[in-house]
Design an enzyme around this catalytic site. Structure first.
Site, PDB file in Angstrom:
ATOM      1  N   TYR A 202      47.881  39.228  48.458  1.00 30.28           N
ATOM      2  CA  TYR A 202      48.029  39.387  47.021  1.00 30.28           C
ATOM      3  C   TYR A 202      47.979  40.637  46.609  1.00 30.28           C
ATOM      4  CZ  TYR A 202      46.099  39.312  42.048  1.00 30.28           C
ATOM      5  OH  TYR A 202      45.965  39.407  40.931  1.00 30.28           O
ATOM      6  N   HIS A 208      55.040  46.107  37.417  1.00 35.71           N
ATOM      7  CA  HIS A 208      56.267  45.511  37.513  1.00 35.71           C
ATOM      8  C   HIS A 208      57.249  46.380  37.303  1.00 35.71           C
ATOM      9  CE1 HIS A 208      58.738  41.748  36.282  1.00 35.71           C
ATOM     10  NE2 HIS A 208      59.547  42.877  36.180  1.00 35.71           N
ATOM     11  N   GLU A 275      63.595  42.620  41.018  1.00 31.97           N
ATOM     12  CA  GLU A 275      62.003  42.714  40.589  1.00 31.97           C
ATOM     13  C   GLU A 275      61.220  43.201  41.782  1.00 31.97           C
ATOM     14  OE1 GLU A 275      61.822  39.572  36.991  1.00 31.97           O
ATOM     15  OE2 GLU A 275      60.622  39.043  38.812  1.00 31.97           O
ATOM     16  N   ARG A 292      71.057  37.264  35.766  1.00 30.12           N
ATOM     17  CA  ARG A 292      71.343  37.114  34.117  1.00 30.12           C
ATOM     18  C   ARG A 292      71.356  38.484  33.557  1.00 30.12           C
ATOM     19  NH1 ARG A 292      66.241  35.205  34.564  1.00 30.12           N
ATOM     20  NH2 ARG A 292      64.819  36.637  33.366  1.00 30.12           N
TER      21      ARG A 292
HETATM   22  C1  MV4 Z   1      52.443  38.643  42.858  1.00 28.15           C
HETATM   23  C2  MV4 Z   1      51.222  39.246  42.265  1.00 28.15           C
HETATM   24  C3  MV4 Z   1      50.552  39.924  43.326  1.00 28.15           C
HETATM   25  N1  MV4 Z   1      50.795  40.094  44.768  1.00 28.15           N
HETATM   26  N2  MV4 Z   1      52.683  38.472  44.112  1.00 28.15           N
HETATM   27  C4  MV4 Z   1      53.866  36.771  38.588  1.00 28.15           C
HETATM   28  C5  MV4 Z   1      55.159  36.032  38.322  1.00 28.15           C
HETATM   29  C6  MV4 Z   1      55.818  36.078  39.666  1.00 28.15           C
HETATM   30  N3  MV4 Z   1      57.180  36.285  39.366  1.00 28.15           N
HETATM   31  C7  MV4 Z   1      55.294  36.667  40.608  1.00 28.15           C
HETATM   32  N4  MV4 Z   1      53.952  37.198  40.006  1.00 28.15           N
HETATM   33  C8  MV4 Z   1      53.149  37.891  40.735  1.00 28.15           C
HETATM   34  N5  MV4 Z   1      53.403  38.122  42.104  1.00 28.15           N
HETATM   35  C9  MV4 Z   1      51.792  39.213  45.047  1.00 28.15           C
HETATM   36  N6  MV4 Z   1      51.862  39.077  46.409  1.00 28.15           N
HETATM   37  C10 MV4 Z   1      51.037  39.148  41.134  1.00 28.15           C
HETATM   38  C11 MV4 Z   1      51.959  38.615  39.948  1.00 28.15           C
HETATM   39  C12 MV4 Z   1      51.577  38.603  38.629  1.00 28.15           C
HETATM   40  C13 MV4 Z   1      52.710  39.496  37.975  1.00 28.15           C
HETATM   41  C14 MV4 Z   1      53.672  40.311  38.277  1.00 28.15           C
HETATM   42  C15 MV4 Z   1      54.528  40.748  37.336  1.00 28.15           C
HETATM   43  C16 MV4 Z   1      54.191  40.859  36.219  1.00 28.15           C
HETATM   44  C17 MV4 Z   1      53.148  40.222  35.687  1.00 28.15           C
HETATM   45  C18 MV4 Z   1      52.197  39.371  36.534  1.00 28.15           C
HETATM   46  C19 MV4 Z   1      50.981  38.960  36.091  1.00 28.15           C
HETATM   47  C20 MV4 Z   1      50.228  38.336  36.955  1.00 28.15           C
HETATM   48  C21 MV4 Z   1      50.559  38.108  38.218  1.00 28.15           C
END
Ligand code: MV4
Length: 444
Positions: A202, A208, A275, A292
């Site tokens: 994590y 992002h 992303e 897309r």
């Molecule tokens: C994660 C992360 C932290 N660590 N993976 C959220 C949506 C999904 N596409 C992947 N996401 C995340 N993956 C790891 N290894 C945190 C998120 C995440 C997040 C990512 C982008 C934008 C907003 C978010 C909100 C909560 C968690």
């Protein structure tokens, strides 16, 4: 070049596509549900075909009706916009079968990126940085706990069929693992009909940041710089901007090259987005690839002065790209205006717009399909406009946004404009100091 394009979508993106088609001398066909009879996309298109009743599954997701509309009107291509059928591998394949060019990814590319665990493997093989975790799907709790201990807690369990946060669980210690596993499995099974899970470290408090790419039919791929989409609430983006306030020239070069490598690995054709999660030390990791055009594409268009829809159409028609990468020369910010009540947990607020005045002036772009008297149907997404402001610097773009939003009049429904005006006052937001956790603590 195509003579006629059917737009398999509604709302602002349908209008956006029609506008570019007009500039390119391409005829357009709108499709609409009975809830959208009075929509502008129906009026702006050269032809329009009703494809069914209001529920999406009966109209905008109704493949036979959309293919029939294309056949009936002799359209030689279909642009799916975003959402709906834009990442539906079956639809892409059916279009190909009917000799209609799908302006988007092939079924194979959609499938390869749609399964998140295998997309990650593909990217790893291509040399794109990924978050350490399980290799492919987990088999059971015991194996999961063992991998979690190897890479160290906290870890995140993710649904391989997921995206958008569903079927995701953060786990902090062994004792929590089994419960998280059970609930993530149940949730993803119910939501996607696929309960496959994988695990990764994590990344705490990331940004992002996504890279826009375009590939042509001849294996060439370029990047068009980044967008920062960290301001999200429950996995719904609220604000996007380009360039990212966190970006450096060195990081852009590295992330751009990684995105290109990833796209080339799947022979990516068309416009796509890679992303990434970016941690506080500017380490970046592949998260997902979207095959897309995205809602937030205008911020990129504004900072590099480039029509992404035109580019999609050109590469779909077989025109090669130059292959050069693009650097931002301006700063752009997009605020999504939703018919939602920010004071009531962003509850949807459909209904009639009784008064509407759109902002304008230097540096302001408004992409919208609504007007005074328009009735927002309850059946679809609540986004009713995107305000995109651009200027030479971030501070100036913020000032323009504040001015534009305070000019915007939308009466009869609640909107997210007051939320955006408040956000613009936040010292951390103004300083570019925010991560994906920002909305968890922001008070509005
Ligand atoms: C994660 C992360 C932290 N660590 N993976 C959220 C949506 C999904 N596409 C992947 N996401 C995340 N993956 C790891 N290894 C945190 C998120 C995440 C997040 C990512 C982008 C934008 C907003 C978010 C909100 C909560 C968690």
């Amino acid at each position: 070049m195509f003579k006629k394009i059917l737009i398999a979508n509604r709302g602002e993106i349908a209008l956006r596509i029609i506008r570019t088609c007009k500039e390119m001398g391409i005829k357009t066909v709108a499709v609409y549900s009975t809830a959208d009879r009075d929509s502008l996309h129906v009026r702006f298109a050269d032809e329009a075909v009703c494809i069914g009743p209001p529920p999406s599954r009966d109209s905008y997701l109704n493949i036979p009706n959309i293919i029939s509309a294309a056949e009936l009107t002799n359209a030689d291509a279909i642009h799916p916009g975003y959402g709906f059928l834009s990442e539906n591998a079956k639809f892409s394949a059916i279009c190909a079968e009917y000799g209609i060019k799908f302006i988007g990814a092939t079924a194979d590319q959609i499938n390869r990126m749609g399964d998140k665990a295998s997309a990650k493997e593909t990217m790893k093989k291509a040399g794109v940085p990924i978050v350490p975790g399980s290799e492919g799907l987990l088999t059971d709790v015991k194996q999961g706990i063992s991998i979690a201990n190897k890479i160290g807690y906290p870890i995140i369990l993710k649904a391989t069929a997921g995206g958008g946060g569903r079927g995701m669980r953060i786990v902090w210690k062994d004792a929590e693992f089994e419960n998280a596993w059970d609930s993530a499995r149940a949730e993803s099974g119910a939501a996607f009909g696929n309960d496959g899970l994988y695990l990764e470290k994590y990344v705490e408090d990331p940004r992002h940041i996504e890279i826009q790419v375009v590939g042509d039919q001849y294996g060439k791929v370029c990047h068009l710089s980044e967008r920062d989409c960290s301001i999200q609430r429950r996995h719904q983006k609220l604000v996007e901007e380009a360039p990212s306030p966190f970006m450096t020239e060195k990081l852009r070069k590295k992330m751009g090259e990684a995105a290109i490598k990833g796209a080339k690995a799947v022979k990516y054709e068309g416009a796509g987005t890679v992303e990434f999660l970016v941690d506080k030390n500017r380490n970046f990791y592949f998260m997902e690839m979207n095959t897309r055009i995205q809602v937030e594409h205008p911020v990129t268009e504004e900072v590099i002065n480039f029509d992404l829809i035109k580019e999609q159409i050109k590469v779909a028609a077989g025109i090669p790209i130059s292959g050069k990468n693009y650097e931002p020369t301006m700063h752009a910010i997009e605020c999504r205006i939703n018919a939602e009540d920010p004071a009531n947990n962003f509850r949807p607020s459909p209904g009639k717009i009784t008064n509407f005045h759109s902002p304008g002036g230097h540096g302001v772009r408004v992409d919208t399909h609504v007007y005074s008297g328009y009735i927002i149907p309850p059946n679809y997404d609540s986004m009713i406009a995107k305000v995109i402001c651009m200027a030479q610097t971030r501070d100036e773009a913020l000032a323009t946004m504040e001015r534009a939003l305070s000019e915007f009049v939308i009466e009869g429904v609640k909107t997210t404009i007051p939320f955006h005006l408040k956000l613009l006052q936040d010292p951390n937001f103004r300083a570019g100091n925010f991560t994906t956790k920002f909305m968890e603590t922001f008070e509005y």
